[in-house]
Write a protein that holds these residues in place. Sequence first.
Motif, PDB file in Angstrom:
ATOM      1  N   ALA A 105       0.851  -1.185   0.000  1.00  0.00           N
ATOM      2  CA  ALA A 105       0.000   0.000   0.000  1.00  0.00           C
ATOM      3  C   ALA A 105       0.888   1.237   0.000  1.00  0.00           C
ATOM      4  CB  ALA A 105      -0.919   0.013   1.218  1.00  0.00           C
ATOM      5  N   PHE A 106       0.409   2.315  -0.649  1.00  0.00           N
ATOM      6  CA  PHE A 106       1.210   3.525  -0.803  1.00  0.00           C
ATOM      7  C   PHE A 106       0.359   4.757  -0.510  1.00  0.00           C
ATOM      8  CE2 PHE A 106       2.658   0.223  -3.675  1.00  0.00           C
ATOM      9  CZ  PHE A 106       4.016   0.164  -3.419  1.00  0.00           C
ATOM     10  N   PHE A 107       0.928   5.691   0.253  1.00  0.00           N
ATOM     11  CA  PHE A 107       0.241   6.941   0.561  1.00  0.00           C
ATOM     12  C   PHE A 107       0.220   7.858  -0.655  1.00  0.00           C
ATOM     13  CE2 PHE A 107       1.931   5.791   4.810  1.00  0.00           C
ATOM     14  CZ  PHE A 107       0.765   5.859   5.555  1.00  0.00           C
ATOM     15  N   SER A 108      -0.865   8.614  -0.795  1.00  0.00           N
ATOM     16  CA  SER A 108      -0.873   9.715  -1.763  1.00  0.00           C
ATOM     17  C   SER A 108       0.019  10.830  -1.232  1.00  0.00           C
ATOM     18  CB  SER A 108      -2.299  10.229  -1.974  1.00  0.00           C
ATOM     19  OG  SER A 108      -2.839  10.742  -0.760  1.00  0.00           O
ATOM     20  N   PRO A 109       0.497  11.729  -2.108  1.00  0.00           N
ATOM     21  CA  PRO A 109       1.384  12.800  -1.644  1.00  0.00           C
ATOM     22  C   PRO A 109       0.795  13.653  -0.519  1.00  0.00           C
ATOM     23  CG  PRO A 109       1.459  12.651  -4.023  1.00  0.00           C
ATOM     24  CD  PRO A 109       0.383  11.720  -3.587  1.00  0.00           C
ATOM     25  N   ASP A 110      -0.546  13.859  -0.518  1.00  0.00           N
ATOM     26  CA  ASP A 110      -1.151  14.656   0.548  1.00  0.00           C
ATOM     27  C   ASP A 110      -1.545  13.824   1.762  1.00  0.00           C
ATOM     28  OD1 ASP A 110      -3.380  13.272  -0.302  1.00  0.00           O
ATOM     29  OD2 ASP A 110      -4.476  15.022  -1.025  1.00  0.00           O
ATOM     30  N   GLY A 111      -1.312  12.504   1.703  1.00  0.00           N
ATOM     31  CA  GLY A 111      -1.583  11.636   2.840  1.00  0.00           C
ATOM     32  C   GLY A 111      -3.042  11.316   3.079  1.00  0.00           C
ATOM     33  N   ARG A 112      -3.934  11.672   2.168  1.00  0.00           N
ATOM     34  CA  ARG A 112      -5.365  11.462   2.380  1.00  0.00           C
ATOM     35  C   ARG A 112      -5.895  10.165   1.785  1.00  0.00           C
ATOM     36  NH1 ARG A 112      -7.904  17.524   1.223  1.00  0.00           N
ATOM     37  NH2 ARG A 112      -6.695  18.618   2.843  1.00  0.00           N
ATOM     38  N   LEU A 113      -5.160   9.589   0.832  1.00  0.00           N
ATOM     39  CA  LEU A 113      -5.617   8.394   0.142  1.00  0.00           C
ATOM     40  C   LEU A 113      -4.551   7.300   0.190  1.00  0.00           C
ATOM     41  CD1 LEU A 113      -7.122  10.049  -3.075  1.00  0.00           C
ATOM     42  CD2 LEU A 113      -8.397   9.221  -1.087  1.00  0.00           C
ATOM     43  N   ILE A 114      -5.001   6.075  -0.051  1.00  0.00           N
ATOM     44  CA  ILE A 114      -4.120   4.923  -0.096  1.00  0.00           C
ATOM     45  C   ILE A 114      -4.306   4.227  -1.440  1.00  0.00           C
ATOM     46  CG2 ILE A 114      -3.535   2.688   0.918  1.00  0.00           C
ATOM     47  CD1 ILE A 114      -4.873   3.693   3.516  1.00  0.00           C
ATOM     48  N   ALA A 115      -3.216   3.887  -2.092  1.00  0.00           N
ATOM     49  CA  ALA A 115      -3.260   3.019  -3.262  1.00  0.00           C
ATOM     50  C   ALA A 115      -2.791   1.646  -2.814  1.00  0.00           C
ATOM     51  CB  ALA A 115      -2.368   3.554  -4.381  1.00  0.00           C
ATOM     52  N   GLY A 116      -3.682   0.674  -2.872  1.00  0.00           N
ATOM     53  CA  GLY A 116      -3.357  -0.647  -2.393  1.00  0.00           C
ATOM     54  C   GLY A 116      -3.318  -1.671  -3.512  1.00  0.00           C
ATOM     55  N   LEU A 117      -2.434  -2.639  -3.394  1.00  0.00           N
ATOM     56  CA  LEU A 117      -2.339  -3.726  -4.364  1.00  0.00           C
ATOM     57  C   LEU A 117      -2.997  -4.960  -3.787  1.00  0.00           C
ATOM     58  CD1 LEU A 117      -0.078  -1.804  -5.432  1.00  0.00           C
ATOM     59  CD2 LEU A 117       1.094  -3.853  -6.214  1.00  0.00           C
ATOM     60  N   THR A 118      -3.837  -5.578  -4.578  1.00  0.00           N
ATOM     61  CA  THR A 118      -4.452  -6.832  -4.186  1.00  0.00           C
ATOM     62  C   THR A 118      -4.644  -7.672  -5.440  1.00  0.00           C
ATOM     63  OG1 THR A 118      -6.295  -7.828  -2.963  1.00  0.00           O
ATOM     64  CG2 THR A 118      -6.817  -5.972  -4.404  1.00  0.00           C
ATOM     65  N   SER A 119      -5.288  -8.798  -5.314  1.00  0.00           N
ATOM     66  CA  SER A 119      -5.557  -9.641  -6.478  1.00  0.00           C
ATOM     67  C   SER A 119      -6.989 -10.142  -6.411  1.00  0.00           C
ATOM     68  CB  SER A 119      -4.573 -10.817  -6.538  1.00  0.00           C
ATOM     69  OG  SER A 119      -4.699 -11.628  -5.389  1.00  0.00           O
ATOM     70  N   LYS A 120      -7.566 -10.322  -7.590  1.00  0.00           N
ATOM     71  CA  LYS A 120      -8.933 -10.826  -7.692  1.00  0.00           C
ATOM     72  C   LYS A 120      -9.003 -11.841  -8.823  1.00  0.00           C
ATOM     73  CE  LYS A 120     -11.603  -6.879  -5.968  1.00  0.00           C
ATOM     74  NZ  LYS A 120     -12.697  -5.920  -6.291  1.00  0.00           N
ATOM     75  N   GLU A 121     -10.014 -12.688  -8.752  1.00  0.00           N
ATOM     76  CA  GLU A 121     -10.252 -13.633  -9.832  1.00  0.00           C
ATOM     77  C   GLU A 121     -11.218 -13.011 -10.819  1.00  0.00           C
ATOM     78  OE1 GLU A 121     -12.078 -18.082 -10.554  1.00  0.00           O
ATOM     79  OE2 GLU A 121     -10.938 -17.680  -8.710  1.00  0.00           O
ATOM     80  N   ILE A 122     -10.746 -12.760 -12.017  1.00  0.00           N
ATOM     81  CA  ILE A 122     -11.567 -12.183 -13.077  1.00  0.00           C
ATOM     82  C   ILE A 122     -11.433 -13.051 -14.320  1.00  0.00           C
ATOM     83  CG2 ILE A 122     -11.934 -10.160 -14.552  1.00  0.00           C
ATOM     84  CD1 ILE A 122     -10.783  -8.423 -12.381  1.00  0.00           C
ATOM     85  N   GLY A 123     -12.552 -13.521 -14.828  1.00  0.00           N
ATOM     86  CA  GLY A 123     -12.517 -14.368 -16.012  1.00  0.00           C
ATOM     87  C   GLY A 123     -11.784 -15.672 -15.803  1.00  0.00           C
ATOM     88  N   GLY A 124     -11.812 -16.185 -14.585  1.00  0.00           N
ATOM     89  CA  GLY A 124     -11.174 -17.463 -14.301  1.00  0.00           C
ATOM     90  C   GLY A 124      -9.688 -17.389 -14.020  1.00  0.00           C
TER      91      GLY A 124
END
Length: 207
Positions: free
Chosen positions: A42-61
């Motif tokens: 997970a990574f903070f936005s420059p202003d510290g208000r948001l998070i960019a997170g990495l995850t995984s999902k099953e899409i189309g098998g």
Amino acid sequence: GTYVSPDGQWVFFRRTEAPGQVWKSPVAGGEPSEIENVRNAAFFSPDGRLIAGLTSKEIGGRNVTVWTILPMGGGVPIAEFVPPPRALGLWWAPDNAGLNYVDEEDGVTSIMRWNFAGGKTQVLLRFPEVRIRNIAWSPDGKEILFRGVKDQAQNLYKFIVATGKVIPLTDFRSGRIFDFNWAVDGTSACLAQGEVNREVVLIRGFK
């Protein structure tokens, strides 16, 4: 790893007993909590208000990487994005409204931007002269440093976003650039560069 938010109020970390989970804790004290809808990083936005997170999902098998934008205080995700299969890296744009990554198509790499408010992607720079790897935004958000790879050499370049001009900053003929970043005032940059040597040594008579 451990990350501190730009405003110094929060810390991200991972617990050894819960691999893959990302946690946050207030610097001032208090109970840590798991960040929902995020795995691996997970990574903070420059202003510290948001998070960019990495995850995984099953899409189309099949399992795919998903970038999720979340409010720092928690809650429903703001946006999700499935990056292209050959996408490299994840960097916040300086305006806090998008993410950057490097994509490759037909052997040419480009610096891309995903605007999560509108869900659109755009090409910031398509540069066939070298293979683009890491990038770093200048403190004023007007220029991008990037590491370019060609043959056996790696060099540092500066991209002026407003004009589209690319300026080579180094002329190394060999070796690797291990890391680089802007100085705080944005007028210069520093980097770590050198050779990687591997040797096999036979040791006899050590009993």
